[in-house]
Design a protein around this motif. Structure first.
Motif, PDB file in Angstrom:
ATOM      1  N   ALA A  24       0.934  -0.906  -0.157  1.00  0.00           N
ATOM      2  CA  ALA A  24      -0.003   0.253  -0.184  1.00  0.00           C
ATOM      3  C   ALA A  24       1.396   1.467  -0.219  1.00  0.00           C
ATOM      4  O   ALA A  24       0.540   2.557  -0.677  1.00  0.00           O
ATOM      5  N   VAL A  25       2.088   1.050   0.606  1.00  0.00           N
ATOM      6  CA  VAL A  25       3.278   2.527   0.958  1.00  0.00           C
ATOM      7  C   VAL A  25       3.303   2.433  -0.520  1.00  0.00           C
ATOM      8  O   VAL A  25       3.673   3.893  -0.703  1.00  0.00           O
ATOM      9  N   MET A  26       3.771   1.285  -1.209  1.00  0.00           N
ATOM     10  CA  MET A  26       4.252   1.526  -2.478  1.00  0.00           C
ATOM     11  C   MET A  26       2.763   2.036  -4.046  1.00  0.00           C
ATOM     12  O   MET A  26       3.738   3.090  -4.333  1.00  0.00           O
ATOM     13  N   ASN A  27       1.782   1.680  -3.410  1.00  0.00           N
ATOM     14  CA  ASN A  27       1.002   2.345  -4.191  1.00  0.00           C
ATOM     15  C   ASN A  27       1.214   4.088  -3.625  1.00  0.00           C
ATOM     16  O   ASN A  27       0.862   4.572  -5.145  1.00  0.00           O
ATOM     17  N   ALA A  28       1.671   4.331  -2.958  1.00  0.00           N
ATOM     18  CA  ALA A  28       0.785   5.482  -2.824  1.00  0.00           C
ATOM     19  C   ALA A  28       1.932   6.545  -3.039  1.00  0.00           C
ATOM     20  O   ALA A  28       2.132   7.394  -3.404  1.00  0.00           O
ATOM     21  N   LEU A  29       3.331   6.154  -2.878  1.00  0.00           N
ATOM     22  CA  LEU A  29       4.678   6.463  -3.565  1.00  0.00           C
ATOM     23  C   LEU A  29       4.222   6.504  -5.258  1.00  0.00           C
ATOM     24  O   LEU A  29       4.507   8.137  -5.766  1.00  0.00           O
ATOM     25  N   THR A  30       3.345   5.951  -6.011  1.00  0.00           N
ATOM     26  CA  THR A  30       3.356   6.194  -7.336  1.00  0.00           C
ATOM     27  C   THR A  30       2.849   7.086  -7.208  1.00  0.00           C
ATOM     28  O   THR A  30       2.498   7.699  -8.778  1.00  0.00           O
ATOM     29  N   HIS A  31       1.316   7.082  -6.349  1.00  0.00           N
ATOM     30  CA  HIS A  31       0.519   8.590  -6.977  1.00  0.00           C
ATOM     31  C   HIS A  31       1.395   9.709  -6.470  1.00  0.00           C
ATOM     32  O   HIS A  31       1.492  10.509  -7.378  1.00  0.00           O
TER      33      HIS A  31
END
Length: 220
Positions: A24-31
Protein backbone atom coordinates in the motif's frame (compact mmCIF):
# COMPACT_ATOMS: atom_id res chain seq x y z
CA UNK A 1 11.72 -21.61 4.96
CA UNK A 2 10.72 -18.65 2.83
CA UNK A 3 8.53 -15.79 4.00
CA UNK A 4 5.38 -16.85 2.13
CA UNK A 5 5.56 -20.45 3.41
CA UNK A 6 6.15 -19.26 6.93
CA UNK A 7 3.19 -16.93 6.80
CA UNK A 8 0.91 -19.65 5.40
CA UNK A 9 1.72 -22.04 8.25
CA UNK A 10 0.72 -19.59 10.95
CA UNK A 11 -2.54 -17.73 10.53
CA UNK A 12 -1.43 -15.27 13.18
CA UNK A 13 1.81 -14.41 11.40
CA UNK A 14 2.60 -10.65 11.23
CA UNK A 15 4.31 -11.04 7.85
CA UNK A 16 1.19 -10.99 5.68
CA UNK A 17 -0.23 -7.72 7.08
CA UNK A 18 3.30 -6.28 6.99
CA UNK A 19 3.55 -7.11 3.28
CA UNK A 20 0.09 -5.66 2.60
CA UNK A 21 1.13 -2.52 4.43
CA UNK A 22 4.33 -2.29 2.35
CA UNK A 23 2.47 -2.74 -0.95
CA UNK A 24 0.00 0.00 0.00
CA UNK A 25 2.89 2.36 0.74
CA UNK A 26 4.41 1.59 -2.67
CA UNK A 27 1.09 2.44 -4.34
CA UNK A 28 1.00 5.75 -2.47
CA UNK A 29 4.50 6.54 -3.74
CA UNK A 30 3.36 5.88 -7.31
CA UNK A 31 0.53 8.39 -6.86
CA UNK A 32 2.97 10.90 -5.38
CA UNK A 33 5.33 10.48 -8.31
CA UNK A 34 2.53 11.50 -10.69
CA UNK A 35 2.07 14.69 -8.69
CA UNK A 36 5.81 15.42 -8.67
CA UNK A 37 6.07 15.03 -12.44
CA UNK A 38 3.88 18.12 -13.04
CA UNK A 39 5.72 20.25 -10.48
CA UNK A 40 7.36 22.24 -13.28
CA UNK A 41 4.70 21.88 -15.95
CA UNK A 42 2.95 24.77 -17.68
CA UNK A 43 -0.40 23.75 -16.25
CA UNK A 44 -1.98 26.32 -13.98
CA UNK A 45 -3.53 23.66 -11.77
CA UNK A 46 -1.89 21.20 -9.44
CA UNK A 47 -2.59 17.48 -9.34
CA UNK A 48 -4.71 17.10 -6.24
CA UNK A 49 -4.44 14.21 -3.85
CA UNK A 50 -7.03 11.62 -4.80
CA UNK A 51 -9.72 10.49 -2.39
CA UNK A 52 -7.96 7.11 -2.34
CA UNK A 53 -4.71 8.49 -0.93
CA UNK A 54 -6.65 10.58 1.58
CA UNK A 55 -8.33 7.42 2.87
CA UNK A 56 -5.15 5.36 2.82
CA UNK A 57 -3.76 6.57 6.20
CA UNK A 58 -6.72 4.97 7.96
CA UNK A 59 -6.21 1.74 6.02
CA UNK A 60 -2.50 1.69 6.82
CA UNK A 61 -3.24 2.29 10.49
CA UNK A 62 -5.53 -0.75 10.50
CA UNK A 63 -2.83 -2.86 8.82
CA UNK A 64 -0.24 -1.67 11.33
CA UNK A 65 -2.56 -2.56 14.20
CA UNK A 66 -2.99 -6.02 12.70
CA UNK A 67 0.79 -6.47 12.63
CA UNK A 68 1.06 -5.41 16.28
CA UNK A 69 -1.84 -7.67 17.26
CA UNK A 70 -0.17 -10.66 15.59
CA UNK A 71 3.06 -9.95 17.44
CA UNK A 72 1.23 -10.21 20.75
CA UNK A 73 -0.25 -13.63 19.98
CA UNK A 74 1.54 -16.77 21.18
CA UNK A 75 3.43 -18.62 18.47
CA UNK A 76 5.14 -21.98 18.10
CA UNK A 77 8.13 -20.18 16.60
CA UNK A 78 10.00 -17.18 17.92
CA UNK A 79 9.05 -14.08 15.97
CA UNK A 80 11.83 -11.63 15.04
CA UNK A 81 9.90 -8.88 16.81
CA UNK A 82 12.59 -6.20 16.55
CA UNK A 83 13.04 -6.80 12.82
CA UNK A 84 9.31 -6.57 12.16
CA UNK A 85 8.91 -3.46 14.31
CA UNK A 86 11.82 -1.74 12.56
CA UNK A 87 10.40 -2.55 9.13
CA UNK A 88 6.92 -1.38 10.17
CA UNK A 89 8.34 1.86 11.53
CA UNK A 90 10.24 2.52 8.30
CA UNK A 91 7.13 1.84 6.24
CA UNK A 92 5.03 4.11 8.48
CA UNK A 93 7.56 6.92 8.23
CA UNK A 94 7.76 6.53 4.47
CA UNK A 95 3.97 6.66 4.27
CA UNK A 96 3.81 9.72 6.54
CA UNK A 97 6.30 11.61 4.37
CA UNK A 98 4.43 10.57 1.24
CA UNK A 99 1.09 11.86 2.53
CA UNK A 100 2.56 15.14 3.74
CA UNK A 101 4.33 15.84 0.46
CA UNK A 102 1.24 14.85 -1.54
CA UNK A 103 -0.80 17.36 0.44
CA UNK A 104 1.73 20.16 -0.05
CA UNK A 105 1.92 19.54 -3.78
CA UNK A 106 -1.83 20.07 -3.98
CA UNK A 107 -1.80 23.52 -2.31
CA UNK A 108 -1.11 25.65 -5.37
CA UNK A 109 1.06 25.61 -8.50
CA UNK A 110 4.53 27.07 -7.97
CA UNK A 111 5.30 30.28 -9.86
CA UNK A 112 9.03 30.21 -10.40
CA UNK A 113 11.38 31.94 -12.87
CA UNK A 114 12.02 30.25 -16.20
CA UNK A 115 15.69 29.91 -15.25
CA UNK A 116 14.70 27.26 -12.70
CA UNK A 117 13.02 25.00 -15.25
CA UNK A 118 16.10 22.87 -15.93
CA UNK A 119 16.96 22.05 -12.28
CA UNK A 120 13.29 21.38 -11.51
CA UNK A 121 13.06 19.03 -14.47
CA UNK A 122 16.19 17.29 -13.19
CA UNK A 123 14.55 16.99 -9.78
CA UNK A 124 11.32 15.44 -11.07
CA UNK A 125 13.22 13.06 -13.35
CA UNK A 126 15.52 11.93 -10.54
CA UNK A 127 12.59 11.53 -8.14
CA UNK A 128 10.82 9.26 -10.62
CA UNK A 129 13.99 7.23 -11.09
CA UNK A 130 14.42 6.83 -7.33
CA UNK A 131 10.82 5.71 -6.81
CA UNK A 132 11.17 3.24 -9.67
CA UNK A 133 14.35 1.84 -8.12
CA UNK A 134 12.62 1.36 -4.77
CA UNK A 135 9.54 -0.33 -6.27
CA UNK A 136 11.75 -2.60 -8.34
CA UNK A 137 13.76 -3.54 -5.25
CA UNK A 138 10.64 -4.33 -3.20
CA UNK A 139 9.05 -6.44 -5.96
CA UNK A 140 12.18 -8.43 -6.80
CA UNK A 141 13.19 -9.01 -3.19
CA UNK A 142 9.67 -10.18 -2.34
CA UNK A 143 9.74 -12.62 -5.26
CA UNK A 144 13.15 -13.99 -4.29
CA UNK A 145 12.09 -14.30 -0.65
CA UNK A 146 8.93 -16.19 -1.60
CA UNK A 147 10.95 -18.49 -3.85
CA UNK A 148 13.48 -19.24 -1.12
CA UNK A 149 16.47 -18.04 -3.16
CA UNK A 150 18.44 -16.69 -0.22
CA UNK A 151 21.77 -16.30 -2.02
CA UNK A 152 20.20 -14.39 -4.92
CA UNK A 153 18.16 -12.41 -2.38
CA UNK A 154 21.28 -11.21 -0.57
CA UNK A 155 23.04 -10.38 -3.82
CA UNK A 156 20.05 -8.43 -5.16
CA UNK A 157 19.53 -6.67 -1.85
CA UNK A 158 23.10 -5.42 -1.85
CA UNK A 159 22.82 -4.29 -5.48
CA UNK A 160 19.54 -2.45 -4.93
CA UNK A 161 20.83 -0.83 -1.76
CA UNK A 162 23.88 0.54 -3.59
CA UNK A 163 21.84 1.73 -6.56
CA UNK A 164 19.23 3.36 -4.37
CA UNK A 165 21.91 5.05 -2.26
CA UNK A 166 23.34 6.61 -5.44
CA UNK A 167 19.89 7.75 -6.56
CA UNK A 168 19.12 9.23 -3.15
CA UNK A 169 22.44 11.08 -3.04
CA UNK A 170 21.80 12.51 -6.51
CA UNK A 171 18.27 13.54 -5.54
CA UNK A 172 19.55 15.35 -2.44
CA UNK A 173 22.30 16.99 -4.48
CA UNK A 174 19.82 18.39 -7.00
CA UNK A 175 17.57 19.52 -4.15
CA UNK A 176 20.44 21.44 -2.56
CA UNK A 177 21.34 23.09 -5.88
CA UNK A 178 17.75 24.28 -6.26
CA UNK A 179 17.86 25.75 -2.75
CA UNK A 180 21.02 27.67 -3.56
CA UNK A 181 19.61 28.96 -6.84
CA UNK A 182 16.38 29.99 -5.13
CA UNK A 183 18.30 31.97 -2.52
CA UNK A 184 20.16 33.82 -5.29
CA UNK A 185 16.86 34.70 -6.99
CA UNK A 186 14.85 35.22 -3.83
CA UNK A 187 14.00 38.85 -4.62
CA UNK A 188 12.31 37.85 -7.89
CA UNK A 189 10.13 35.09 -6.41
CA UNK A 190 6.97 35.43 -4.37
CA UNK A 191 7.83 34.65 -0.71
CA UNK A 192 4.94 32.16 -0.57
CA UNK A 193 6.45 30.24 -3.50
CA UNK A 194 9.89 30.29 -1.86
CA UNK A 195 8.47 28.93 1.41
CA UNK A 196 6.40 26.25 -0.32
CA UNK A 197 9.29 25.18 -2.54
CA UNK A 198 11.60 24.80 0.48
CA UNK A 199 8.98 22.73 2.32
CA UNK A 200 8.62 20.47 -0.74
CA UNK A 201 12.40 20.08 -1.00
CA UNK A 202 12.62 19.26 2.72
CA UNK A 203 9.97 16.56 2.30
CA UNK A 204 11.70 15.10 -0.76
CA UNK A 205 15.00 14.86 1.14
CA UNK A 206 13.37 13.20 4.16
CA UNK A 207 11.37 10.86 1.94
CA UNK A 208 14.47 9.74 0.03
CA UNK A 209 16.25 8.82 3.26
CA UNK A 210 13.32 6.66 4.37
CA UNK A 211 13.39 4.93 0.98
CA UNK A 212 17.00 3.96 1.62
CA UNK A 213 16.18 2.83 5.16
CA UNK A 214 13.36 0.58 3.95
CA UNK A 215 15.65 -1.30 1.56
CA UNK A 216 18.13 -1.78 4.39
CA UNK A 217 15.42 -3.31 6.58
CA UNK A 218 14.36 -5.68 3.79
CA UNK A 219 17.66 -7.48 4.17
CA UNK A 220 16.59 -8.66 7.59
Amino acid sequence: MDLETFASLFSGSPFKPLLRHRNAVMNALTHLNRQIQVLNSEHTETVASSSWIKELPHQLEAMAQEVLFCLQKPSLMAQPREVIMDALQSQNQLAHQTFRLSERLSYRPLRLPAEMSVPLNDLTRQFGKTVYQLRRAVIELNELSQGGFRKQYNQSQGRFRRNLACDVDELRKISQEIREQTCLMENTIDPVDVALLFLILDDISDLSLWMRTLVTHLQA
